[in-house]
Design an enzyme around this catalytic site. Sequence first.
Site, PDB file in Angstrom:
ATOM      1  N   CYS A 167      -6.779  -1.847 -22.249  1.00 56.35           N
ATOM      2  CA  CYS A 167      -6.823  -1.325 -20.884  1.00 56.35           C
ATOM      3  C   CYS A 167      -5.702  -1.900 -20.011  1.00 56.35           C
ATOM      4  O   CYS A 167      -5.635  -1.624 -18.829  1.00 56.35           O
ATOM      5  CB  CYS A 167      -8.186  -1.554 -20.239  1.00 56.35           C
ATOM      6  SG  CYS A 167      -8.554  -3.299 -20.000  1.00 56.35           S
ATOM      7  N   GLU A 201      -7.892 -11.379 -22.961  1.00 59.78           N
ATOM      8  CA  GLU A 201      -6.643 -11.487 -22.197  1.00 59.78           C
ATOM      9  C   GLU A 201      -6.107 -12.915 -22.181  1.00 59.78           C
ATOM     10  O   GLU A 201      -5.111 -13.211 -21.549  1.00 59.78           O
ATOM     11  CB  GLU A 201      -6.794 -10.923 -20.773  1.00 59.78           C
ATOM     12  CG  GLU A 201      -8.100 -11.180 -20.108  1.00 59.78           C
ATOM     13  CD  GLU A 201      -8.324 -10.382 -18.821  1.00 59.78           C
ATOM     14  OE1 GLU A 201      -7.432  -9.654 -18.373  1.00 59.78           O
ATOM     15  OE2 GLU A 201      -9.416 -10.527 -18.254  1.00 59.78           O
ATOM     16  N   ARG A 217     -11.916  -1.698 -11.864  1.00 55.74           N
ATOM     17  CA  ARG A 217     -11.678  -3.068 -11.389  1.00 55.74           C
ATOM     18  C   ARG A 217     -12.530  -3.300 -10.143  1.00 55.74           C
ATOM     19  O   ARG A 217     -12.089  -3.064  -9.014  1.00 55.74           O
ATOM     20  CB  ARG A 217     -10.197  -3.251 -11.047  1.00 55.74           C
ATOM     21  CG  ARG A 217      -9.251  -3.219 -12.255  1.00 55.74           C
ATOM     22  CD  ARG A 217      -7.810  -3.355 -11.785  1.00 55.74           C
ATOM     23  NE  ARG A 217      -6.894  -3.752 -12.829  1.00 55.74           N
ATOM     24  CZ  ARG A 217      -6.069  -2.904 -13.475  1.00 55.74           C
ATOM     25  NH1 ARG A 217      -6.068  -1.626 -13.179  1.00 55.74           N
ATOM     26  NH2 ARG A 217      -5.242  -3.356 -14.391  1.00 55.74           N
ATOM     27  N   ASN A 254      -1.942  -7.053 -19.813  1.00 57.13           N
ATOM     28  CA  ASN A 254      -1.175  -7.593 -18.673  1.00 57.13           C
ATOM     29  C   ASN A 254      -1.301  -9.114 -18.634  1.00 57.13           C
ATOM     30  O   ASN A 254      -0.322  -9.834 -18.476  1.00 57.13           O
ATOM     31  CB  ASN A 254      -1.689  -7.018 -17.346  1.00 57.13           C
ATOM     32  CG  ASN A 254      -1.709  -5.502 -17.348  1.00 57.13           C
ATOM     33  OD1 ASN A 254      -1.029  -4.890 -18.150  1.00 57.13           O
ATOM     34  ND2 ASN A 254      -2.479  -4.907 -16.465  1.00 57.13           N
ATOM     35  N   ASP A 255      -2.543  -9.577 -18.766  1.00 57.45           N
ATOM     36  CA  ASP A 255      -2.748 -11.028 -18.748  1.00 57.45           C
ATOM     37  C   ASP A 255      -2.445 -11.651 -20.100  1.00 57.45           C
ATOM     38  O   ASP A 255      -1.977 -12.779 -20.169  1.00 57.45           O
ATOM     39  CB  ASP A 255      -4.188 -11.353 -18.328  1.00 57.45           C
ATOM     40  CG  ASP A 255      -4.321 -11.340 -16.816  1.00 57.45           C
ATOM     41  OD1 ASP A 255      -3.448 -11.915 -16.144  1.00 57.45           O
ATOM     42  OD2 ASP A 255      -5.268 -10.716 -16.315  1.00 57.45           O
ATOM     43  N   HIS A 259       0.832  -1.207   0.000  1.00 57.32           N
ATOM     44  CA  HIS A 259       0.000   0.000   0.000  1.00 57.32           C
ATOM     45  C   HIS A 259       0.862   1.251   0.000  1.00 57.32           C
ATOM     46  O   HIS A 259       0.522   2.263  -0.595  1.00 57.32           O
ATOM     47  CB  HIS A 259      -0.925   0.007   1.221  1.00 57.32           C
ATOM     48  CG  HIS A 259      -2.193  -0.732   0.973  1.00 57.32           C
ATOM     49  ND1 HIS A 259      -2.837  -1.461   1.932  1.00 57.32           N
ATOM     50  CD2 HIS A 259      -2.928  -0.849  -0.148  1.00 57.32           C
ATOM     51  CE1 HIS A 259      -3.920  -2.000   1.400  1.00 57.32           C
ATOM     52  NE2 HIS A 259      -3.999  -1.645   0.150  1.00 57.32           N
ATOM     53  N   ARG A 283       3.003 -12.931 -14.185  1.00 57.24           N
ATOM     54  CA  ARG A 283       3.264 -11.492 -14.170  1.00 57.24           C
ATOM     55  C   ARG A 283       3.720 -10.981 -12.806  1.00 57.24           C
ATOM     56  O   ARG A 283       4.213  -9.865 -12.686  1.00 57.24           O
ATOM     57  CB  ARG A 283       2.022 -10.723 -14.648  1.00 57.24           C
ATOM     58  CG  ARG A 283       0.793 -10.968 -13.825  1.00 57.24           C
ATOM     59  CD  ARG A 283      -0.467 -10.453 -14.517  1.00 57.24           C
ATOM     60  NE  ARG A 283      -0.883  -9.154 -14.029  1.00 57.24           N
ATOM     61  CZ  ARG A 283      -2.102  -8.656 -14.187  1.00 57.24           C
ATOM     62  NH1 ARG A 283      -3.019  -9.339 -14.858  1.00 57.24           N
ATOM     63  NH2 ARG A 283      -2.420  -7.485 -13.718  1.00 57.24           N
ATOM     64  N   ARG A 288     -15.900  -3.524 -14.723  1.00 54.69           N
ATOM     65  CA  ARG A 288     -15.593  -4.937 -14.947  1.00 54.69           C
ATOM     66  C   ARG A 288     -16.172  -5.764 -13.818  1.00 54.69           C
ATOM     67  O   ARG A 288     -16.043  -5.385 -12.636  1.00 54.69           O
ATOM     68  CB  ARG A 288     -14.079  -5.127 -15.012  1.00 54.69           C
ATOM     69  CG  ARG A 288     -13.703  -6.575 -15.247  1.00 54.69           C
ATOM     70  CD  ARG A 288     -12.233  -6.735 -15.502  1.00 54.69           C
ATOM     71  NE  ARG A 288     -11.447  -6.562 -14.287  1.00 54.69           N
ATOM     72  CZ  ARG A 288     -10.122  -6.593 -14.270  1.00 54.69           C
ATOM     73  NH1 ARG A 288      -9.444  -6.755 -15.390  1.00 54.69           N
ATOM     74  NH2 ARG A 288      -9.460  -6.447 -13.150  1.00 54.69           N
TER      75      ARG A 288
HETATM   76  C1  PEP Z   1      -5.039  -6.884 -17.943  1.00 49.98           C
HETATM   77  O1  PEP Z   1      -4.921  -8.090 -17.710  1.00 49.98           O
HETATM   78  O2  PEP Z   1      -4.350  -6.275 -18.789  1.00 49.98           O
HETATM   79  C2  PEP Z   1      -5.997  -6.079 -17.177  1.00 49.98           C
HETATM   80  C3  PEP Z   1      -6.259  -4.838 -17.493  1.00 49.98           C
HETATM   81  O3  PEP Z   1      -6.575  -6.669 -16.093  1.00 49.98           O
HETATM   82  P1  PEP Z   1      -5.814  -6.842 -14.684  1.00 49.98           P
HETATM   83  O4  PEP Z   1      -4.511  -6.096 -14.768  1.00 49.98           O
HETATM   84  O5  PEP Z   1      -6.751  -6.299 -13.671  1.00 49.98           O
HETATM   85  O6  PEP Z   1      -5.645  -8.323 -14.616  1.00 49.98           O
HETATM   86 MG    MG Z   2      -6.409  -9.066 -16.478  1.00 49.12          MG
END
Ligand code: PEP
Ligand code: MG
Length: 580
Positions: free
Chosen positions: A510, A439, A304, A462-463, A197, A473, A340
């Site tokens: 995103c 993703e 999120r 990201n995923d 945090h 990740r 989401r």
């Molecule tokens: C992603 O996976 O790119 C994404 C935006 O979702 P999160 O980072 O919350 O898994």
């Molecule tokens: Mg994701």
Amino acid sequence: MFALHGTALGGGIVIGRARVLEAQGLDAKRYRIEIPEIDAELKRLDMALFQVRESFEKLRTQLPVDMPSEANAMLEVHGMILDDPMMIEGAKRLIADERWNAEWAFADQAEQLAAQFDALDDEYMRERSRDIRQVAGRVLKSLKLQLSAPGNDPQLALDNDLGDAAIVVAPDISPADMLNLKSALGFVIDLGGTTSHTAILARSMGVPSIVGLGKASDLIDDDDWLILDGDAGIVLVAPDEAVLGQYRERQQEQQLEQQKLRRLIHIPSRTLDGIDVKLMANIELPSEAAQAREAGAQGIGLFRSEFLFLNRTDLPGEEEQFEAYREALQGMHGFEVTIRTLDVGADKTLPDAATHVAPNPALGQRAIRFCLAQPEMFLEQLRALLRASPYGSLRILIPMLAHQHEIDQTLKMVERAKEQLRERGEKFVEDVPIGGMVEVPAAALSIGLFARRLDFLSIGTNDLVQYTLAIDRGDAQVAHLYDPFHPAVLELVAMTIRGGQKQGKSVSVCGEMAGDPAATRLLLGMGLTEFSMHPVSLLKVKREILLSDVSLLSARVQRLLGSDDPIKVESALRRLRESA
Ligand code: PEP
Ligand code: MG
């Protein structure tokens, strides 16, 4: 002069004197009290808890408007830890039954609770043990002040003992204490990973910060001159004049840069050849909508919602969720808000989810898989979302879809939630758009079936990188292999954009890639016109957009995508970034 290296949290360069803060350890004196003293000792503990609670409340009500909204969330988490009934009852038992002094009794219980978190595999949960120690440190401080300065108002002492303009160096800093350090020029912190945090708050405060420096607080003395480069993760201690001169120049360049960037807030984000590009914000809590608007976001591309479900012992019901979604929608004054549905599993776990330990949590019952397995919980969220829909422009986004039947089942659940609301006579917008996150490589590779069934698509890079390259990740050991520019990833992103557009569906990115200015031209060249990112990245990306000509970029990006030679791809990418 010497240099220390740690984990960079960004924020640029700052030069200033060090202010070294003491460790907030849980070392407490241990002594027995007499039976007639028990009541007074219990009262002392109650008083300390009350004072710390009040200090959190005071901080919350006095938060300046420009304070990042994470600040409020941090205070809430610390308030919940402070009220933990097991910790308080345990300490009281030690005082009443075993006649230990309040300091030791409370420190012992806090340490036991923190140790339970220390033992967890999940990095995010392990970081919570720091929050517990930080909160307990404040309670011990309050107990100490009751003894050392009984005539003073310990409340004031707690709130005012930190903070003038200096670079703050500390073994660790609690988020609540950080709020008292609003004038700090930067943070140099011995402990920590990037998901603590403290790190989240430092990053969103926008000042140069580094964590994980090991023993910096031992090696740096009060009033030492420091150069802190938050982007490079380097602290130079007692630098000589020549080095200071160099960094002063770089710092001035950065400040000018910031000023120039701020001028872009009200300029429409349009490319040189006249293509409008929608820039949206990613948020974790509804209160962040205001910050997103101030940064010039044209909507929320990713809320999120799982953050409403974390750091608590119970789950938010329909009513609480409805209020949160309504707040986000109203906060955006008619701009689109993409919420989401619950994405738990992997690194984000619900309080009661410890019953099943998945062998590969990132490949297990995560996100939509979890929701479809918990239909009542999912329906509750869908009802809350639909009920909030008349308060703004809502879009519902479904995470981690991979199969056609998951989409079909989800759409049926939305219809069921609507039926339930109709039976209850509740109002909602009938045609709220339902979109899917891309993703998982399978989704990108069969994008047609996604684009035909869903109203819009959002690429979670990201995923997508994690699942395409088989790189966790969150695992530092393989972090060097986590490459968003791998040709395979780029191909999947491009396929998704093309596939969505072919069906006339809007496509956004995103994941973190959307907020990386080094990827902006590449994404524009693929045809992307919607980006969603952390609000602090918006203007840097907008600057790239204003200088880009998509008609020239498209052909170059097509050539780049046609190559599977990573060296050629890398140099083509570099030229793309360097060109106007
Ligand atoms: C992603 O996976 O790119 C994404 C935006 O979702 P999160 O980072 O919350 O898994
Ligand atoms: Mg994701």
